[in-house]
Scaffold this motif. Structure first.
Motif, short mmCIF file in Angstrom:
data_model
loop_
_atom_site.label_atom_id
_atom_site.label_comp_id
_atom_site.label_asym_id
_atom_site.label_seq_id
_atom_site.Cartn_x
_atom_site.Cartn_y
_atom_site.Cartn_z
N ALA A 474 0.90 -1.12 0.05
CA ALA A 474 -0.01 0.02 0.04
C ALA A 474 0.94 1.04 -0.02
N PHE A 475 0.69 2.04 -1.15
CA PHE A 475 1.57 3.31 -1.31
C PHE A 475 0.57 4.48 -1.42
N GLY A 476 0.85 5.64 -0.85
CA GLY A 476 0.01 7.02 -0.86
C GLY A 476 -1.62 6.45 -1.12
N PRO A 477 -2.06 6.83 -2.39
CA PRO A 477 -3.33 6.58 -2.53
C PRO A 477 -3.65 5.09 -3.03
N CYS A 478 -2.95 4.14 -2.87
CA CYS A 478 -3.00 2.78 -3.39
C CYS A 478 -2.98 1.79 -2.00
N SER A 479 -4.40 1.19 -1.84
CA SER A 479 -4.57 0.49 -0.66
C SER A 479 -4.02 -0.97 -0.85
N ASN A 480 -3.73 -1.39 -2.07
CA ASN A 480 -3.44 -2.82 -2.09
C ASN A 480 -2.42 -2.82 -3.36
N SER A 481 -1.92 -4.04 -3.50
CA SER A 481 -1.09 -4.23 -4.54
C SER A 481 -1.66 -4.07 -5.98
N TYR A 520 10.77 23.74 3.46
CA TYR A 520 10.67 24.76 2.02
C TYR A 520 10.04 23.71 1.00
N ALA A 521 9.82 22.41 1.59
CA ALA A 521 9.09 21.48 0.58
C ALA A 521 7.60 21.34 0.94
N GLN A 522 6.78 21.17 -0.17
CA GLN A 522 5.39 21.04 0.16
C GLN A 522 4.72 19.98 -0.43
N TYR A 523 5.67 19.25 -1.39
CA TYR A 523 4.86 17.99 -1.90
C TYR A 523 5.21 16.48 -1.47
N GLY A 524 4.46 15.69 -1.57
CA GLY A 524 4.78 14.52 -0.99
C GLY A 524 3.46 13.34 -1.51
N ALA A 525 3.91 12.25 -1.08
CA ALA A 525 2.62 11.17 -1.48
C ALA A 525 2.29 10.54 -0.18
N ASP A 526 1.38 11.60 0.60
CA ASP A 526 0.82 10.77 1.83
C ASP A 526 -0.08 9.84 1.69
N LEU A 527 0.05 9.04 2.81
CA LEU A 527 -1.09 7.85 2.67
C LEU A 527 -2.56 8.31 2.82
N LYS A 528 -3.26 7.92 2.04
CA LYS A 528 -4.67 8.49 1.81
C LYS A 528 -5.51 7.47 2.55
N HIS A 532 -9.27 3.76 6.67
CA HIS A 532 -9.34 2.44 6.04
C HIS A 532 -8.44 1.57 6.91
N TYR A 533 -7.25 1.95 7.57
CA TYR A 533 -6.50 1.00 7.86
C TYR A 533 -6.82 1.00 9.67
N ASP A 534 -7.78 1.61 9.94
CA ASP A 534 -8.45 1.42 11.36
C ASP A 534 -9.46 0.55 11.37
N ALA A 535 -10.29 0.57 10.01
CA ALA A 535 -11.55 -0.20 10.10
C ALA A 535 -11.26 -1.60 10.40
N GLY A 536 -10.17 -2.20 9.81
CA GLY A 536 -9.94 -3.61 9.97
C GLY A 536 -9.54 -3.99 11.12
N LEU A 537 -9.26 -3.38 12.11
CA LEU A 537 -8.82 -3.70 13.35
C LEU A 537 -9.39 -4.69 14.16
N LYS A 555 -0.39 -0.17 12.05
CA LYS A 555 -1.87 -0.58 11.46
C LYS A 555 -1.38 -0.91 9.82
N LEU A 556 -0.80 0.02 9.34
CA LEU A 556 -0.47 -0.37 7.98
C LEU A 556 0.28 -1.72 7.68
N THR A 557 1.37 -1.93 8.45
CA THR A 557 2.05 -3.15 8.43
C THR A 557 0.85 -4.20 8.49
N LEU A 558 0.18 -4.35 9.47
CA LEU A 558 -0.89 -5.14 9.54
C LEU A 558 -1.72 -5.47 8.36
N HIS A 559 -2.38 -4.38 7.79
CA HIS A 559 -3.13 -4.26 6.50
C HIS A 559 -2.45 -5.06 5.42
N VAL A 560 -1.16 -4.66 5.25
CA VAL A 560 -0.35 -5.22 4.26
C VAL A 560 -0.05 -6.69 4.25
#
Length: 909
Positions: A474-481, A520-528, A532-537, A555-560
C-alpha cells in the motif's frame, strides 16, 4: 521440515563494555565477579521538564543510570558540524566498538576490512530523537502564542537555542547511522544495519551475525548494543509492564518485584572458530548453539516464561552442539523476574538442566548486578559469561531480598572456580517482553571440538534461490498491490501538494531555502484514507482503546501483511509453516513514541516559550498497551499474534536501504534453514512534519516534485507506504505447490569507505558484485534495474556510474532502468520493498511501467556507455533465454548499500 544444520562454532575474540560504574571490559568483569550493584534513583534532573505528578510517580524508581559522559570527538573523527546532532547512544556504541576491536589486538594488525559487517541494536528514541521532536512540535505552540511574525521568529529562535539545531539532525537521530559511523571510522566495507527486538535485541543481533558468518558473507562481525533512557515516557511505560524500579529488586526475589532497569553498552567481535584459530586470536568463549521460540498470546505484550517453549529452546541450542542440556554448569538468566517469571523458569531449568546431576546447576543473573539493560541485556550476559569461561570463575550473585529456592539449583554466593570437568559450558537464557524465549550455548575454547562436522550444508544449497510466494503493498493513494499495479501502468503521480493536516503552512512552510525549523518542501505522497487502516482492526479483536494507541506504521503493516498472507494462501497451509520470522524494515523510533514524549514533556516547551503549563495535562493515559504501540518490532509482533505465526519479530533499519537489508537477512536465514518461512518487507511514513522540517534543514528535499534522472534534480519528495513478501526456499515452495511470483537469486551489501554523506560508486558496485557472486549468472543477462533514483544530481550520477561499472559492456540489448520514486516519492525504510513490489508486478505482466520524467534527462548520465535507457513509456518485457531477470538497488545515508537480484521463468510456476 529440515532440521537446522549443525551450528558451526563462532568465537568471541573481542569485548567492549560501558556501564555507569564500569567503564571498560576489565571494570565490567570486576563488578560482575563481585556481584556489586549500584542502583540509585532515576536522575530526574537529566530529563526535559514534565508535570509534578509524573515526577512524583517516578521518584522512587531505581536503576543503574549514567551521569554525564566525556567523549573524545576528535579521536572518532566527528567534525564540529555533526557534534550537536550526535546522540549519546552513538557516542557509547563508538566507544565499545573501538574497545572490542582493540581488545582483540586489531589496532596493531589488520582486520579483513572488506569483509567485516557491523550490526547494532537499540530500543526507544535517542536524546537527539526527543529533542528534535520537541523543537518541531514547539513551532506549532510558538505559532499559537505569537502575536506577530516578528514574535514568531523570536520564539523559533528560542526553541533553536534551547533544543539545539544543526543541518544533520535527521541523520543524528537514525539508529543505522551508528553502525555506518563505526564502519566509516574503522574503514570497514561489509554490510551494515541496526535492529530492534525489544529486550531480545541481542539475541536477534547474534542470530543475524551468525548467519552472515556461516554463509561466508562476512569473515568478522562487530555486534554492539546499547540502552539509555532518554525520556520519562520509557520508565512510565515499562512500569506498566511490571518494572517496579524497587531499590532492592532482584530477578529471583520471592516478592516478584523484579530487577531495576539499567543503562549500558556492549560490543563483541565475532569470527568463525576455524578462522579465529587460524588467525591466532585470543578466544574468550565459543558460541555453540542458539534457539528461540515465540508463543502468540492475545492482548498486550507481557512478561511470562512459557515452560514448553523454554524447555524446547534450551534443548535446541544444546543439540546444535551435540551436548545435553544437563551438561551446562552455569546459566545466566536474562529476565526482569516480574510476577511469577522466576518460579516458572526454575521449574523449566529443573526439568531440562538439573535432572540427574551429581552437583547443582549454578544459576546467575547479570541483570541483578547491572540492572536490566533491555536492548543490551543479552549481549551484557554473553560478555559476562564469556569472561567467566575465560577466567574459569563463576561471578558472585548477591541479594538483600529473599530468593526462590529449588532442589538441584544453586546461586554462586561468592566468586568460585568453574565447577566440574570439561567441557565447560555456560547457557544464557532469556525471556522477552515480545513473548520470545531464547537460549545461547557458550563453551570455553578448549571445549569446542577441533573437527567441524562434515554435515555442514554444501555451498550450492546455501545459494538456493528464495521464492516469493505472497505479496502485499500500500503506497500513497493505493491501498493494495492490485491498485498499485494499475496505478503504475496508468502513470500514477501520487506526489502532490501535501494537505494542510500534514503540513500546516502558516506555521511550518517557508518557500525558497532552508529557514530555521521550517519546511521549504510542500509536495509528497501521503497515505490516503487512513481511516481505512483502522476499520480492519476489529477483525483481529483489537478494540478502539488499544487501536488508538497503535502507531500508524503498525496498522499499515498489519493491513499489508493480511494481503500478502491471503495471497500466499495461509488458511490452507497453516499446518506446515515450520519455523517462521517476521522481519520489517522500519525507522527504529516510531512517530507514536515522539508524539507521546512531546505530550509528556509539554511543560518544557511551554516554559521555554514563556507560557504557563496547564495543570490539566497530568493524565497521559499511559497503560499496559502503550509500549506495544510504539515499539518498531511491535509491528512484527502484532502481525505474528494476529495471524498466529509464532514468529520471531524483528525490526531492521539501514537508512533508505532498510528493506533490502531485511531481504539480505531473510535470504540468509532461509538458505541456512534457520527459518522455513519469512514475512519480510518495509514500512515508513515520512510525509510528516518532523521529517519535512529536519530533511529541509539538510537540503535533502525537492522544492518541486522529485525528478529522478533529470537535469535539474534537486532532491526527493517523501512518500508513505509499506510492502511485505512471503518468502520460502524454492525447493520447499515447489514441493508445497505454492504459486511463485519470482525468485530472489542474490542479495549483496556493503558500506562505503569514502564518506558518511556523499554517495560512493565503488561501494555501490561492491554490493552489486556480491549479489552476483550468489546468483550464478552474469550482469549481461539482467534486463532491468529498478534504481534507487532519489532525484539528486550527485546521487543519480553516482548510481549510473556504479551500474555502468558492473552492468556495462557486452550487452545484446540495452539495460533498462527506472525508479518507482517518480510515482510515489521516497518511502525511506520501505523504498527497497516498493522497488521490489514494482519489479515483481512488472515480471507478472511481462511489461515495465514508465518512470515519470518531470524534466529533461540529465545529459551527464553515462547511459550510452553501458548501454542503457530509461523506461519513459510502458514497455513490453521480452524474456531472454526463457527468463526475465531484474535487480533492485537501495543506497542509504551513511554509505549503506544493498543490491538484490531476482528472476521469473517464463510462466513455469
Amino acid at each position: 521440515m529440515h532440521k537446522p544444520p549443525v551450528f558451526e562454532p563462532i568465537a568471541i575474540i573481542g569485548i567492549g563494555c560501558l556501564y555507569p560504574q564500569a567503564r571498560g571490559k576489565d571494570a565490567f568483569w570486576r563488578q560482575l565477579q563481585a556481584g556489586e550493584s549500584h542502583f540509585a534513583p532515576l536522575p530526574l534532573a537529566r530529563y526535559w521538564d514534565t508535570d509534578g505528578k509524573v515526577r512524583e510517580q517516578l521518584r522512587g524508581w531505581h536503576g543503574a543510570f549514567f551521569d554525564e559522559m566525556e567523549f573524545d570527538f576528535k579521536r572518532f573523527r566527528i567534525p564540529p558540524i555533526y557534534r550537536k546532532s550526535v546522540s549519546q547512544m552513538m557516542l557509547m556504541l563508538l566507544q565499545v566498538a573501538d574497545e572490542c576491536v582493540r581488545d582483540a589486538g586489531y589496532d596493531k594488525r589488520d582486520l579483513p576490512r572488506d569483509e567485516v559487517a557491523v550490526m547494532c541494536g537499540t530500543c526507544f528514541g535517542f536524546d537527539s530523537t526527543i529533542a528534535n521532536a520537541l523543537k518541531v512540535d514547539g513551532v506549532r505552540l510558538a505559532h499559537e502564542l505569537a502575536g506577530s511574525a516578528e514574535e514568531f521568529a523570536l520564539l523559533k529562535e528560542t526553541l533553536r537555542e534551547r533544543f539545539g539545531s544543526s543541518s544533520h539532525d535527521r541523520v543524528g537521530e537514525m539508529a543505522s547511522s551508528i553502525p555506518a559511523r563505526i564502519a566509516s571510522i574503522l574503514s570497514l566495507r561489509g554490510p551494515v544495519q541496526a535492529m530492534e527486538c525489544a529486550d531480545a535485541t541481542g539475541y536477534a543481533l547474534l542470530e543475524a551475525a551468525s548467519l552472515s558468518l556461516h554463509s561466508g558473507q562476512s569473515r568478522a562481525v562487530i555486534v554492539a548494543s546499547g540502552q539509555r533512557i532518554e525520556s520519562l515516557l520509557t520508565p512510565l511505560a515499562l512500569a506498566r509492564k511490571g518494572f517496579t524500579g524497587a531499590c532492592g529488586g532482584h530477578p529471583f526475589a520471592l516478592d516478584g518485584a523484579g530487577t531495576p532497569m539499567g543503562e549500558g553498552a556492549t560490543a563483541l567481535l565475532l569470527k568463525r572458530l576455524s578462522d579465529a584459530r587460524r588467525d591466532n586470536d585470543r578466544i574468550y568463549s565459543v558460541l555453540r548453539g542458539m534457539g528461540a521460540a515465540r508463543q502468540d498470546v492475545p492482548g498486550a505484550l507481557a512478561y511470562a516464561v512459557d515452560g514448553t517453549a523454554a524447555f524446547h529452546v534450551i534443548n535446541d541450542a544444546c543439540a546444535q552442539a551435540e551436548v545435553t542440556a544437563a551438561a551446562q554448569q552455569y546459566i545466566d538468566c536474562v529476565l526482569p523476574g516480574v510476577g511469577s517469571q522466576a518460579p516458572q523458569l526454575f521449574s523449566v531449568l529443573s526439568d531440562a538442566c538439573a535432572e540427574g546431576k551429581h552437583r547443582p546447576l549454578q544459576v546467575g543473573a547479570s541483570v541483578a548486578t547491572f540492572g536490566h539493560t533491555f536492548a543490551n541485556a543479552a549481549l551484557a550476559a554473553v560478555a559476562g559469561s564469556s569472561l567467566a569461561l575465560h577466567e574459569k570463575t563463576l561471578p558472585q550473585m548477591r541479594s538483600s531480598a529473599a530468593l526462590h529456592a529449588r532442589a538441584g539449583i544453586a546461586y554462586p554466593d561468592a566468586a568460585i572456580p568453574w565447577p566440574g570437568d570439561a567441557p565447560q559450558l555456560a547457557g544464557v537464557f532469556g525471556s522477552s517482553l515480545t513473548g520470545v524465549q531464547w537460549h545461547l550455548l557458550l563453551s570455553a575454547p578448549e571445549s569446542a571440538s577441533h573437527a567441524l562436522s562434515s554435515d555442514m550444508s554444501p555451498a550450492q544449497e546455501q545459494q538456493e534461490p528464495i521464492a516469493i510466494v505472497g505479496i502485499g503493498g500500500a503506497f500513497g493513494p493505493c491501498s493494495n498491490s492490485a491498485d498499485f499495479a494499475q496505478g503504475l501502468f496508468d502513470g500514477l503521480d501520487a506526489v502532490q501538494p501535501l494537505p494542510e493536516n500534514v503540513l500546516p503552512r502558516s506555521a511550518y512552510f517557508g518557500e525558497g531555502e532552508a529557514a530555521v525549523l521550517s519546511s521549504y518542501a510542500q509536495y509528497g505522497a501521503d497515505l490516503k484514507q487512513r481511516e481505512h487502516y483502522d476499520a480492519g482492526l476489529a477483525a483481529y479483536k483489537i478494540f478502539p482503546k488499544r487501536a488508538a494507541g497503535l502507531d500508524i506504521a503498525q496498522k499499515l503493516t498489519l493491513h499489508v501483511a493480511a494481503e500478502a498472507l491471503v495471497d500466499f494462501g495461509l488458511a490452507q497451509k497453516r499446518g506446515k509453516l515450520g519455523r517462521t520470522a517476521v522481519i520489517v524494515a522500519s525507522n527504529l523510533s516510531l512517530g507514536r513514541e515522539r508524539e507521546l514524549a512531546c505530550r509528556l514533556h509539554a511543560p518544557e516547551l511551554l516554559r521555554t516559550l514563556g507560557s504557563v503549563p496547564d495543570a490539566a495535562t497530568a493524565d497521559h493515559g499511559i497503560d499496559h498497551f502503550t509500549l506495544d504501540g510504539y515499539l518498531a518490532s511491535g509491528s512484527a509482533a502484532l502481525v505474528s499474534a494476529c495471524f498466529g505465526l509464532a514468529a520471531m519479530p524483528v525490526a531492521v533499519e539501514a537508512a533508505c536501504a532498510s528493506s533490502l537489508a531485511v531481504f539480505n537477512n531473510a535470504v540468509l536465514a532461509l538458505r541456512r534453514h534457520r527459518y522455513d518461512l519469512v514475512l519480510a518487507g518495509g514500512v515508513e511514513l515520512p510525509a510528516n512534519l518532523r521529517d519535512l522540517v529536519l530533511c529541509s534543514s539538510q537540503m535533502m528535499l525537492s522544492q518541486q516534485r522529485i525528478a529522478p534522472f533529470s537535469e535539474h534534480a534537486d532532491g526527493f519528495s517523501p512518500g508513505d507506504g509499506a510492502a511485505l513478501f512471503v518468502l520460502k526456499r524454492l525447493s520447499d515452495a515447489l514441493r508445497d505447490g505454492d504459486r511463485i511470483h519470482a525468485t530472489i537469486t542474490g542479495v549483496g551489501g556493503s558500506a562505503d569507505a569514502v564518506s558518511m554523506t556523499a554517495p560512493d560508486p565503488d561501494g555501490q558496485a561492491l554490493a552489486m558484485r556480491r549479489a552476483f557472486a550468489q546468483a550464478g549468472y552474469a550482469p549481461a543477462s539482467v534486463q532491468y534495474v529498478e534504481a534507487h533514483g532519489t532525484g539528486t544530481r550527485l546521487g543519480d550520477l553516482a548510481e549510473l556510474t556504479s551500474i555502468g561499472s558492473v552492468y556495462g559492456g557486452a550487452r545484446a540489448v540495452p539495460l533498462r532502468i527506472g525508479s518507482v520514486k517518480s510515482n510515489i516519492g521516497h518511502t525511506f525504510a520501505a523504498a527497497g520493498a516498493a522497488g521490489l513490489l514494482k519489479t515483481v508486478l512488472a515480471l507478472q505482466r511481462h511489461a515495465l511501467p514508465a518512470t515519470l520524467l518531470r524534466r529533461r534527462i540529465d545529459p551527464q548520465l553515462p547511459l550510452a556507455g553501458i548501454p542503457a535507457e530509461l523506461v519513459t513509456a510502458n514497455t513490453r518485457w521480452d524474456a531472454l533465454d526463457g527468463r526475465r531477470r531484474a535487480a533492485v538497488s537501495s543506497f542509504g545515508t551513511g554509505g549503506i548499500n544493498y543490491h538484490l537480484l531476482l528472476q521469473a521463468d517464463g510462466g513455469v510456476h
